[in-house]
Design an enzyme around this catalytic site. Structure first.
Site, PDB file in Angstrom:
ATOM      1  N   ASP A  67       0.810  -1.041  -0.020  1.00  0.00           N
ATOM      2  CA  ASP A  67       0.100  -0.023   0.029  1.00  0.00           C
ATOM      3  C   ASP A  67       0.855   1.448  -0.029  1.00  0.00           C
ATOM      4  O   ASP A  67       2.052   1.212   0.108  1.00  0.00           O
ATOM      5  CB  ASP A  67      -0.977   0.030   1.271  1.00  0.00           C
ATOM      6  N   ASN A 136      -7.763  -2.051  14.092  1.00  0.00           N
ATOM      7  CA  ASN A 136      -9.156  -2.149  13.673  1.00  0.00           C
ATOM      8  C   ASN A 136      -9.058  -3.524  13.009  1.00  0.00           C
ATOM      9  O   ASN A 136     -10.166  -3.983  12.477  1.00  0.00           O
ATOM     10  CB  ASN A 136      -9.718  -1.271  13.287  1.00  0.00           C
ATOM     11  N   HIS A 138      -7.210  -4.317  10.344  1.00  0.00           N
ATOM     12  CA  HIS A 138      -7.067  -3.885   8.843  1.00  0.00           C
ATOM     13  C   HIS A 138      -5.734  -4.649   8.488  1.00  0.00           C
ATOM     14  O   HIS A 138      -4.917  -4.717   9.221  1.00  0.00           O
ATOM     15  CB  HIS A 138      -7.226  -2.475   8.404  1.00  0.00           C
ATOM     16  N   GLU A 143      -9.790  -1.905   5.161  1.00  0.00           N
ATOM     17  CA  GLU A 143     -10.062  -1.338   6.245  1.00  0.00           C
ATOM     18  C   GLU A 143     -11.417  -2.165   6.623  1.00  0.00           C
ATOM     19  O   GLU A 143     -11.984  -2.667   5.811  1.00  0.00           O
ATOM     20  CB  GLU A 143     -10.726   0.231   6.178  1.00  0.00           C
TER      21      GLU A 143
END
Ligand code: GLP
Length: 238
Positions: A67, A136, A138, A143
């Site tokens: 990413d 979270n 990810h 996400e």
């Protein structure tokens, strides 16, 4: 998928680095899927040590990063392009032309995402994918969401991710958007190695002891035939 508990960050990093070194020994022209963040720093340090000791060779390897933020120049110290050079590529013998990262500044982000997926296909897919995990759940910048996204895509980062990653930016504000490979690239990797330090213990437990859900993207690795989650923490996760 297997869960491997290590005693501390160093042992976790060593374990993951050894898996990568073994992969390169088996297949010197391996395509390595690489990650950024603080979690892989120990892995990269250990691989640099192994390289300096003549125990691993990257001369035929390929590196495909997961990413990149949108809107940061590649020379910005928090861009993932800069991070990879600074923390890894500049210290090993990988060929710069064999390293790839999404272009977060592409004028046409959709075309850039398509190009990146084609590139990964052209390389024959990922042999070993190294992953961290967000608080979270990810992976890359996939996400939590109502469905998994297969392809490389531009993503609006969640408040949780912006807060977690804000620590790396002087004004506390990371870019709001990023480009990330999708879940198909990750799930098609022949081997996946996810590393998670002690601070990630709760999300690791949540991701890998429940059901597969796009609300906790990493949980999809429960369905991967050859994934190792290497974590540290006071309890063993069953
Ligand atoms: C970023 C990256 C992820 C990484 C995550 C966790 O969001 N895009 O690939 O896994 O941060 O980072 P850290 O290891 O610093 O907690």
């Amino acid at each position: 998928m297997v869960l491997i508990r290590e005693n501390d960050f160093d042992e976790m990093s060593r374990c993951a680095a050894d898996l990568i070194a073994a992969q390169l020994k088996r297949k010197p022209d391996s395509v390595l899927g690489l990650a950024t963040g603080s979690s892989p720093l120990g892995v990269y340090r250990r691989l640099i040590e192994l390289y300096e000791a003549g125990k691993v060779d990257f001369s035929r390897a390929y590196a495909v990063n997961l990413d990149e933020y949108c809107g940061l120049p590649a020379t910005h110290p928090e861009s993932y392009a800069y991070f990879m050079k600074e923390n890894f590529f500049d210290h090993i013998n990988i060929k710069p032309e064999n390293t790839f990262i999404p272009n977060g500044n592409a004028a046409d982000p959709v075309a850039e995402c398509v190009r990146y997926d084609h590139l990964i296909g052209w390389l024959g897919g990922i042999d070993l994918q190294l992953l961290g995990i967000g608080f979270n759940g990810h992976v890359g910048f996939n996400e939590p969401s109502r469905h998994f996204i297969d392809e490389t895509h531009r993503v609006k980062l969640t408040a949780s991710t912006l807060e977690a990653n804000g620590r790396f930016f002087p004004d506390g504000k990371p870019p709001a958007y990023a480009i990330t490979v999708g879940m198909k690239t990750i799930m098609r990797a022949k081997t996946v190695v996810l590393i998670a330090g002690e601070e990630k213990f709760e999300i690791v437990k949540r991701a890998f002891t429940g059901a597969v859900t796009p609300e906790v993207p990493a949980s999809i690795l429960l369905d991967h035939p050859n994934a190792a989650v290497i974590y540290t923490g006071k309890e063993t996760i069953e």
